[in-house]
Enzyme design. Structure first.
Site, PDB file in Angstrom:
ATOM      1  N   CYS A   1      36.849   1.034 -28.087  1.00  0.00           N
ATOM      2  CA  CYS A   1      35.928  -0.087 -28.290  1.00  0.00           C
ATOM      3  C   CYS A   1      36.665  -1.417 -28.144  1.00  0.00           C
ATOM      4  CB  CYS A   1      35.300   0.001 -29.663  1.00  0.00           C
ATOM      5  SG  CYS A   1      34.619   1.629 -29.969  1.00  0.00           S
TER       6      CYS A   1
ATOM      7  N   TYR B   1      50.410  -6.204 -20.058  1.00  0.00           N
ATOM      8  CA  TYR B   1      51.219  -6.939 -19.072  1.00  0.00           C
ATOM      9  C   TYR B   1      50.469  -7.204 -17.777  1.00  0.00           C
ATOM     10  CZ  TYR B   1      55.085  -5.123 -21.949  1.00  0.00           C
ATOM     11  OH  TYR B   1      55.927  -4.790 -22.963  1.00  0.00           O
TER      12      TYR B   1
ATOM     13  N   GLU C   1      72.137  -1.459 -18.895  1.00  0.00           N
ATOM     14  CA  GLU C   1      71.120  -0.942 -19.821  1.00  0.00           C
ATOM     15  C   GLU C   1      69.783  -0.718 -19.115  1.00  0.00           C
ATOM     16  OE1 GLU C   1      70.937  -4.121 -22.671  1.00  0.00           O
ATOM     17  OE2 GLU C   1      72.809  -3.566 -23.637  1.00  0.00           O
ATOM     18  N   PRO C   2      69.746   0.128 -18.098  1.00  0.00           N
ATOM     19  CA  PRO C   2      68.472   0.336 -17.403  1.00  0.00           C
ATOM     20  C   PRO C   2      67.506   1.157 -18.247  1.00  0.00           C
ATOM     21  CG  PRO C   2      70.102   1.881 -16.575  1.00  0.00           C
ATOM     22  CD  PRO C   2      70.819   0.998 -17.563  1.00  0.00           C
TER      23      PRO C   2
ATOM     24  N   TYR D   1      57.670   2.720 -21.256  1.00  0.00           N
ATOM     25  CA  TYR D   1      56.753   1.954 -22.111  1.00  0.00           C
ATOM     26  C   TYR D   1      55.344   2.546 -22.049  1.00  0.00           C
ATOM     27  CZ  TYR D   1      60.859  -0.850 -21.555  1.00  0.00           C
ATOM     28  OH  TYR D   1      62.170  -1.242 -21.505  1.00  0.00           O
TER      29      TYR D   1
END
Ligand SMILES: *Cc1c(COP(=O)(O)O)cnc(C)c1O
Length: 425
Positions: A355, A316, A273-274, A384
């Site tokens: 902001c 991240y 599942e790459p 992502y």
């Protein structure tokens, strides 16, 4: 490896000059390279061709239906985590039997949709979910296959938010509990529980956690088979590294060199599942410099893309290489690296207009001198990136453009102000 290169100081996506796209489409914009997607997929397919392997691209990494279509035509299956992703995948012509469906919180509606589509495997994360799948499958008169997601308790040494294979996560069941789940549900007629699923988390940089996890899974599979259960497949999940920094991620062949010998002759189908390793390098996010500003010793480059367009740096603490789309000869980058030092660069923070203090793309980064109006490319933005974008600060989402050689096509138009209020009645 990807198809975003400088030629005579100008950034190209395949054979298309990035400036030419911007002149027509504006900024910010995601620019995808078709050849990068297909090349990465084929490398995985080839690396594991000695086994009966199905590559199921993880839709949540980058789910535009035009991209799913390209991957489906290249033989990919799909890993989904919601009813919306099932819808996208079917719209794109994805083969239902090559869909695997993971997620700890599948609703009844989503499960029924997947049952009716005839997907390949439900990846089951708990006993309660198994009970519910049995109930709904019986009600719908379907007999689906399921894989039990186990938690091999190995650490892929990645960010805590992307670590999913350790004992303390909400995902899957531990190995000890897995035998009990099979004892309780492995022989029932409504759902064929016949595979093991593992997903360690995302963006690992080494092969070892996979080797460790497979070792544990194989011990379990041997036990289960001895106990009389049929185990036909192992799903290794995703999380394979992508080259955010040049040359740091193991290649598909590197992973396969360790994994294939372990699974050879085991009479197990393999599912992969790459997500990021297929999509990350397949796009750049191009943004325009709005203003330069100094504050104390800090120098800021303020650009027209924001964390609503690409949230990975604050979320991240992810590294994305950033470089101007047009540079003089001495500034052509030899690699994409955080500490790339070239004479004449200036240390800056690259920030967006939102902001929030978290609205940054890079901190203390050496960049060639830039001025208002210059284009910056944020590299390795394909996974992502757009899928995590939002309308925060009432910002219309950027356009998505797909490049194929010398041609480019808008595969999602830039959102408008009208789009922002369309659903508010
Ligand atoms: C997110 C996810 C993937 C893909 O992860 P990458 O790091 O993008 O390769 C694969 N499988 C499952 C179950 C996931 O949740």
């Amino acid at each position: 490896m990807d198809y975003f290169c400088y030629k005579n100081g100008k950034l190209f996506a395949e054979n298309t000059e990035v400036e030419r796209i911007i002149a027509k489409i504006g900024t910010p914009v995601y620019i995808y390279s078709k050849a990068t997607f297909t090349n990465h997929l084929q490398k995985v397919q080839k690396a594991y061709s000695q086994l009966d392997t199905t590559v199921c691209y993880s839709v949540k990494a980058c789910g535009n239906i035009n991209i799913l279509k390209i991957l489906a035509e290249a033989g990919s299956g799909f890993d989904i985590v919601s009813g919306g992703e099932l819808y996208r995948t079917l719209q794109a012509g994805g083969e239902p039997s090559k869909i695997v469906y993971a997620g700890v919180g599948k609703t009844d509606k989503e499960i029924i949709e997947a049952l009716n589509a005839g997907i390949g495997y439900f990846n089951i994360e708990s006993e309660a979910e198994m009970e519910n799948l049995i109930h709904l499958a019986t009600q719908q008169g379907k007999c689906p296959k399921a894989a039990l997601r186990i938690n091999p308790d190995v650490d892929p040494k990645t960010h805590t938010y992307t670590t999913t294979g350790k004992k303390e996560t909400k995902f899957g069941v531990d190995i000890e509990r897995a035998r009990k789940v099979f004892a309780d549900y492995g022989k029932n007629k409504a759902v064929k529980l016949c595979a093991i699923h593992i997903h360690l988390g995302s963006a690992g940089k080494t092969v070892e956690p996979y080797v460790e996890a497979i070792k544990k899974a194989l011990v379990l599979i041997d036990q289960l088979r001895k106990d009389g259960f049929t185990i036909e497949a192992i799903d290794m999940g995703g999380g394979y590294g992508a080259d955010y920094t040049t040359g740091t991620a193991p290649s598909a062949e590197d992973y396969a060199a360790a994994i294939v010998p372990m699974l050879k002759g085991r009479n197990l189908k393999l599912i992969l599942e790459p997500g990021a390793s297929i999509a990350a390098n397949a796009a750049i996010l191009v943004t325009q410099v709005l203003y330069l500003k100094s504050s104390g010793s800090k120098r800021f480059v303020i650009v027209d893309a924001g964390m609503n367009d690409l949230i990975r740096p604050p979320l991240y603490n992810a590294f994305h290489f950033i470089w101007p789309a047009k540079v003089d000869k001495e500034f052509v980058p030899s690699c994409r690296h955080k500490d790339l030092q070239l004479a004449g660069t200036e240390v800056v923070d690259v920030v967006g207009p939102i902001c929030e203090g978290a609205d940054f793309f890079a901190k203390d980064r050496a960049l060639p001198p830039v001025k208002r109006g210059d284009l910056l490319s944020i590299f390795t933005a394909g996974a992502y990136g757009f899928t995590m974008s939002s309308n925060y600060n009432a910002r219309p989402r950027p356009a998505e453009v797909l490049v194929n050689g010398e041609e480019f096509t808008v595969i999602r138009r830039r959102e408008t102000y009208e789009d922002l209020t369309r659903l508010e009645k």
